[in-house]
Motif scaffolding. Structure first.
Motif, PDB file in Angstrom:
ATOM      1  N   LEU A 403       0.933  -0.703   0.025  1.00 18.00           N
ATOM      2  CA  LEU A 403       0.035  -0.365  -0.312  1.00 18.00           C
ATOM      3  C   LEU A 403       1.043   0.773  -0.228  1.00 18.00           C
ATOM      4  O   LEU A 403       2.110   1.425   0.406  1.00 18.00           O
ATOM      5  CB  LEU A 403      -0.698   0.031   1.188  1.00 18.00           C
ATOM      6  N   TYR A 404       0.743   2.428  -0.703  1.00 17.47           N
ATOM      7  CA  TYR A 404       1.802   3.484  -0.761  1.00 17.47           C
ATOM      8  C   TYR A 404       0.749   4.070  -0.401  1.00 17.47           C
ATOM      9  O   TYR A 404      -0.368   4.634  -1.541  1.00 17.47           O
ATOM     10  CB  TYR A 404       2.532   3.675  -2.459  1.00 17.47           C
ATOM     11  N   CYS A 405       0.856   5.324   0.355  1.00 19.21           N
ATOM     12  CA  CYS A 405       0.174   6.951   0.665  1.00 19.21           C
ATOM     13  C   CYS A 405       0.828   7.896   0.291  1.00 19.21           C
ATOM     14  O   CYS A 405       2.256   8.313   0.534  1.00 19.21           O
ATOM     15  CB  CYS A 405       0.179   6.320   2.239  1.00 19.21           C
ATOM     16  N   LEU A 406       0.173   8.732  -0.671  1.00 18.80           N
ATOM     17  CA  LEU A 406       0.203   9.982  -0.718  1.00 18.80           C
ATOM     18  C   LEU A 406      -0.288  10.666  -0.484  1.00 18.80           C
ATOM     19  O   LEU A 406      -1.633  11.136   0.097  1.00 18.80           O
ATOM     20  CB  LEU A 406       0.490   9.839  -2.233  1.00 18.80           C
ATOM     21  N   GLY A 407       0.285  11.814   0.675  1.00 15.60           N
ATOM     22  CA  GLY A 407      -0.170  13.043   1.561  1.00 15.60           C
ATOM     23  C   GLY A 407      -0.038  14.113   0.283  1.00 15.60           C
ATOM     24  O   GLY A 407       1.095  14.515   0.554  1.00 15.60           O
ATOM     25  N   PHE A 408      -1.084  14.798   0.315  1.00 19.45           N
ATOM     26  CA  PHE A 408      -1.440  15.999  -0.585  1.00 19.45           C
ATOM     27  C   PHE A 408      -0.813  16.998   0.988  1.00 19.45           C
ATOM     28  O   PHE A 408      -2.254  17.683   0.925  1.00 19.45           O
ATOM     29  CB  PHE A 408      -2.295  15.727  -1.055  1.00 19.45           C
ATOM     30  N   GLY A 409      -0.257  17.914   0.542  1.00 18.26           N
ATOM     31  CA  GLY A 409       0.107  19.320   1.565  1.00 18.26           C
ATOM     32  C   GLY A 409       0.023  18.827   2.517  1.00 18.26           C
ATOM     33  O   GLY A 409       0.542  18.141   3.340  1.00 18.26           O
ATOM     34  N   PHE A 410       0.196  20.065   4.043  1.00 20.02           N
ATOM     35  CA  PHE A 410       0.923  19.979   5.390  1.00 20.02           C
ATOM     36  C   PHE A 410      -0.848  19.263   5.985  1.00 20.02           C
ATOM     37  O   PHE A 410      -0.650  19.632   6.963  1.00 20.02           O
ATOM     38  CB  PHE A 410       0.979  20.688   5.701  1.00 20.02           C
ATOM     39  N   ASP A 411      -1.803  19.347   5.798  1.00 17.28           N
ATOM     40  CA  ASP A 411      -2.728  19.273   7.145  1.00 17.28           C
ATOM     41  C   ASP A 411      -3.169  18.017   7.008  1.00 17.28           C
ATOM     42  O   ASP A 411      -3.892  17.097   7.462  1.00 17.28           O
ATOM     43  CB  ASP A 411      -4.680  20.443   5.922  1.00 17.28           C
ATOM     44  N   ARG A 427       4.842   2.728   1.664  1.00 16.19           N
ATOM     45  CA  ARG A 427       5.932   3.833   2.103  1.00 16.19           C
ATOM     46  C   ARG A 427       5.132   4.575   1.690  1.00 16.19           C
ATOM     47  O   ARG A 427       3.655   4.946   1.122  1.00 16.19           O
ATOM     48  CB  ARG A 427       7.545   4.545   1.146  1.00 16.19           C
ATOM     49  N   ALA A 428       5.148   6.030   2.499  1.00 16.92           N
ATOM     50  CA  ALA A 428       4.525   6.961   1.560  1.00 16.92           C
ATOM     51  C   ALA A 428       4.943   8.406   1.845  1.00 16.92           C
ATOM     52  O   ALA A 428       6.478   8.086   1.881  1.00 16.92           O
ATOM     53  CB  ALA A 428       4.202   7.487   3.699  1.00 16.92           C
ATOM     54  N   PHE A 429       4.135   9.308   0.997  1.00 14.29           N
ATOM     55  CA  PHE A 429       5.528   9.806   0.038  1.00 14.29           C
ATOM     56  C   PHE A 429       3.820  11.862   0.483  1.00 14.29           C
ATOM     57  O   PHE A 429       2.627  11.679   0.380  1.00 14.29           O
ATOM     58  CB  PHE A 429       5.235   9.861  -1.220  1.00 14.29           C
TER      59      PHE A 429
END
Length: 940
Positions: A403-411, A427-429
């Motif tokens: 599972l790859y998690c992409l976090g958009f922005g800083f919230d 991994r998370a990016f």
């Protein structure tokens, strides 16, 4: 005893602030030397930043030092030297260092500072009060293992010294035993006016990149201003991979194995995209997400199967099942993507579980499944407790796919995403809210687009304390790295075995290396393999610690701390405490935690006068790093601003002296690239590399491995008849010559050329009529006995192997080799003398002269680091590049002329010490485009 704590942020760029708001008043705070020296051995980079600053005032001054280093790097050394007294940093357990800081704060000695963070860099800051008319030297060392992404490694160096510096150097040395397949220098510091300041030299296994801008250039380039340069130099390269089983390196009982096979058929994949469309994704975020998905769908292979899920408080599925990436299905999917709009809350739990269900229902033998989540917020509806969601997802996936998690922005709750990804082999990016967010998304997808192997297991009989050796997938363009300790001393050979599943079958890669051949192969690099092992182990332990709980978590954390202290790494578990002169303010520097917003500014006191006239002693400060995890993953699209780096300075802290800037001059001459003949001849072009070993001073010594530096081609006749002679390729045979041996490189070729030049008492080296600069020399069989530079009508520099004589107008100064001296003249002239090296800048030309000794005889050798702006500069060093083509049968084609070449060697006297390089020996007439008489002058 007074103590000061300082906050650190790590960035791959460097920044030195002269202690006043107007950083750069040379009469107040003079940054008289700024060197960056980066050495890369088997992908492990050790970079040393050395800055020397003088307080020219008659009162004390606060001097600031700020550097940017990569987020993946660990600081391993920091030192300040003030008036010959050294203050070394000591890495301690964070709690112990924090107690020292708290004690200092309780005494009212605190001064706050906010660190700033970018996508790939972190910033280190500190300051110290320097007495009147005194100097301080800052030295920072950081280490990192370069990661292979998209089929290449990037070494990033940022330069922002905050004022033009006459003695500014970036020197990069790369050694890769399998061979360097390609190398490119990019970035804002390798554009337009600064391009001439970059020189690159390659041999089969080694490369040197040097960046030596003049002081004037540091104020007038595109990324320059009154405060000097502010930009990046990025060196991009990859290595040869002759063995599918990978590359094995070992030294002092430690080994590292690089595994990146290329002869493997891609595995079709099953991929599900889970896209957040909640209200917080409104505006540019949702627009960029749509654009990225449309382009990603255009890259999905026809034998892949895919699915699309969008979610807010409700879940919407494009198709209930995964479908093949046919033209019609892709067209329908793109229409669905175009209609994605923002609305509602964020039910991450239900959305991810739906994606897992779709993949589990679509079991395809010989395929690889991947689940990708993109969200910009935290769960706030349905199951919203992060630990419960993580447990649900882990149970549902069951270790079957990543599972790859992409976090958009800083919230976004990045810690939540990172742990969930790590628990499921992913991994998370972070995706940064910027104009290129869609490119960041595409860049991530590119890294996982082509699976080549599944369930990769690497085995090493007779070894222990391995880093991660089991990997769910191996993707094209990446690299698997395993390091460990060889514990069985009775082994006659060391064996590696890689077992994995390919598209059609189970595959095994095996290799056996005789221990005598393996051990000591990198002995000249001291303990670099051991430090690489420690670095990688700490990184992976810190990631593992995030996924554990209870006693297991404590045990892993304790092991990571133990190694961090043993190798003096500043990590999220440690802080650096440095003794400083008594009376300094306390500062604290925290390593930014991934997920925190970028602070655009920093509260750092400007330099200010102090009543203290003398430098007191005592005191300390602390550099704690408070992040919870070691690596920040983010995708930054490639751009022309990512460029290469050069090595400068050494770890010994020696000062270099100069004569600084004067005015422009002319350029005509023979200075392309030169070396003197050496008796060492490599067996073949493939064995032409130079080994180096360090001594206690930090200087490198060559162990007969070729090294080369590119100066460039020499001018060719410009008369029409000569031009006609070179239009059609023809074979040239010329008699051999006895003389000094010169080196010249083609940046696109791994093997340099060399040629022998007969002795000449009056040889034109470099001439640039527009700037009125000329350099002539007396050449012997060994090297140059005398070199004279004329610059304009007032400047003359006369060099011999005994003395240096500089004349300006009617004033003459004489210097002796071996001393340290700096001279700044008018008209952009600078001379910096250090031991047997003289760095000369005159106008737009920068040349470093080395004094070498061979068979008891001293001689000189020039290295042109900055060519004149005039493209038609004359002389043997008049060009900074040469293009040639290697043909079968040891034939070389240069400027449409084919000539027989001989594989030979040469010492590269443009460096100290002078390494031996393998090279193609060709007649000098072919390189220079004429006979020696064409480069003879009437007087020196």
């Amino acid at each position: 005893m007074d103590r000061t704590a300082v906050r650190i942020t790590l960035f791959t760029s460097l920044l030195l602030c002269a202690a006043s708001g107007q950083a750069g008043k040379e009469q107040d705070v003079d940054i008289y030397s700024f060197h960056i020296n980066s050495t890369v051995t088997s992908r492990y980079a050790i970079t040393v930043i050395t800055s020397r600053v003088a307080n020219r005032l008659n009162e004390s001054k606060e001097i600031h030092f700020e550097v940017k280093i990569p987020k993946n790097a660990f600081i391993s050394k920091f030192r300040m030297t003030i008036e010959e007294k050294t203050y070394d940093g000591v890495v301690k357990k964070k709690e112990e260092a924090q107690q020292q800081y708290s004690d200092a704060v309780s005494r009212g000695e605190s001064a706050g500072m906010i660190s700033s963070v970018g996508r790939t860099l972190e910033e280190f800051k500190t300051s110290v009060t320097v007495a009147a008319l005194s100097k301080v030297t800052f030295e920072l060392t950081y280490e990192e293992l370069l990661q292979r992404r998209h089929g290449k490694y990037d070494l990033l160096i940022n330069a922002q010294p905050m004022q033009p510096v006459a003695d500014f150097k970036i020197d990069v040395y790369i050694h890769e035993s399998p061979g360097i397949s390609f190398l490119e220098v990019k970035g804002g510091l390798n554009t337009k006016d600064l391009t001439n300041a970059v020189t690159t030299t390659r041999s089969v296994k080694e490369a040197w990149v040097n960046f030596y801008p003049t002081r004037d250039q540091q104020s007038s380039c595109d990324v320059c201003g009154k405060q000097g340069m502010n930009g990046d130099l990025i060196i991009t390269y990859d290595v040869e991979r002759p063995k599918p089983s990978g590359e094995l390196r070992a030294s002092d009982g430690y080994f590292v194995h690089y595994f990146a096979p290329t002869d493997v058929e891609r595995i079709p994949k099953n991929v599900v995209f889970v896209i957040d469309r909640s209200g917080s994704m409104s505006g540019k975020k949702i627009q960029q997400t749509r654009e990225a998905l449309l382009k990603i769908l255009g890259d999905v292979a026809e034998d892949d199967y895919f699915g699309l899920i969008t979610f807010d408080s409700k879940i919407e599925v494009w198709r209930p099942e995964l479908v093949q990436a046919t033209d019609s299905n892709l067209k329908s999917a793109k229409n669905f993507v175009k209609e994605i709009t923002d609305r509602g809350a964020t039910d991450i739990n239900a959305a991810v579980l739906k994606g897992v269900e779709m993949i589990n229902r679509h079991q395809r033998e010989g395929s690889a499944s991947i689940l990708i989540l993109l969200t910009d917020g935290a769960p706030n509806t349905g199951v919203s407790h992060p630990p419960r969601i993580q447990a649900n997802v882990k149970e549902a996936i069951g270790g079957k796919f990543p599972l790859y998690c992409l976090g958009f922005g800083f919230d976004v709750n990045y810690d939540f995403l990172e742990k969930m990804a790590l628990e499921n082999s992913g991994r998370a990016f972070r995706i940064y809210e910027d104009s290129d967010a869609d490119l960041q998304l595409q860049g991530f997808y590119k890294t996982v687009a082509v699976p080549l192997l599944i369930d990769v297991n690497l085995n090493y009989p007779g070894a222990a304390n391995l880093t991660q050796s089991v990997f769910r997938y191996y993707y094209n363009g990446s690299e698997i790295v395993v390091a460990g300790q060889i514990t069985d001393n009775s082994l006659e050979s060391f064996q590696t075995e890689v077992v994995a599943i390919s598209k059609n079958d189970k595959v095994t890669y095996q290799e056996s290396v005789i221990m005598k051949e393996l051990d000591g192969a990198l002995s000249e690099n001291e303990n670099v393999i051991q430090r690489l092992w420690a670095y990688l182990t700490v990184k992976q332990l810190l990631e593992k610690e995030m996924t554990l709980g209870g006693q297991e978590k404590d045990a892993v954390k304790e092991e990571a701390l133990k190694l961090s202290l043993q190798y003096q790494f500043v990590t999220p578990l440690t802080s650096m405490v440095v003794t400083k002169p008594q009376g300094e303010k306390t500062q604290i520097a925290d390593k930014p935690k991934e997920g925190e917003k970028i602070e655009a500014s920093s509260r750092l006191a400007y330099s200010r006068p102090s009543s203290r006239r003398n430098q007191p002693s005592g005191g300390s400060w602390i550099i704690p790093l408070l992040a919870n995890h070691p690596v920040q993953n983010s995708y930054v699209p490639e751009s022309p601003q990512t460029s290469s780096v050069q090595r400068s300075g050494d770890s010994s802290g020696r000062r270099r002296s100069r004569i600084r800037q004067m005015s422009p001059g002319r350029v005509h001459g023979l200075m392309g690239q030169g070396d003197v003949q050496n008796s060492y001849v490599p067996e073949s072009p493939q064995s032409s590399s130079v080994q180096r070993s360090g001594d206690s001073s930090g200087r490198r010594r060559s162990r007969i491995r070729p090294m080369s530096k590119s100066f460039g081609p020499l001018p060719h006749p410009t008369n029409p008849s000569a031009a006609r002679r070179h239009r059609k390729p023809r074979l040239r045979t010329l008699p051999s010559v006895v003389g000094a041996r010169f080196l010249i490189s083609d940046n696109s070729q791994p093997k340099p050329l060399c040629y022998d030049l007969p002795p000449n008492p009056k040889l034109r080296l470099l001439k640039d009529p527009p700037s009125d600069f000329s350099m002539n020399g007396k050449l012997t069989l060994t090297g140059f006995k005398r070199i004279i530079i004329h610059y304009g009508t007032k400047h003359q520099l006369n060099l011999s192997s005994v003395y240096i004589q500089y004349t300006y107008d009617l004033n003459t100064e004489i210097f002796a080799w071996g001393q340290t001296s700096t001279k700044h003249g008018a008209d952009s002239v600078s001379l910096i003398l250090s031991d047997n090296e003289l760095d000369v800048t005159m106008g737009t030309v920068r040349v470093v002269f080395f004094r070498h000794k061979k068979d008891g005889e001293w001689f000189l050798w020039p290295a042109v680091q900055q060519q004149p702006n005039n493209a038609n500069a004359e002389g043997i060093f008049g060009k900074n590049n040469l293009q040639y083509e290697e043909l079968p049968g040891s034939m070389i084609k240069i400027n449409n002329v084919e000539v027989k070449a001989t594989w030979s060697s040469a010492n590269d006297y443009r460096r100290s010490p002078a390494p031996a390089l393998g090279c193609w020996l060709v007649p000098y007439q072919i390189i220079l485009g004429g006979n020696i008489s064409n480069f003879t002058v009437s007087r020196l």
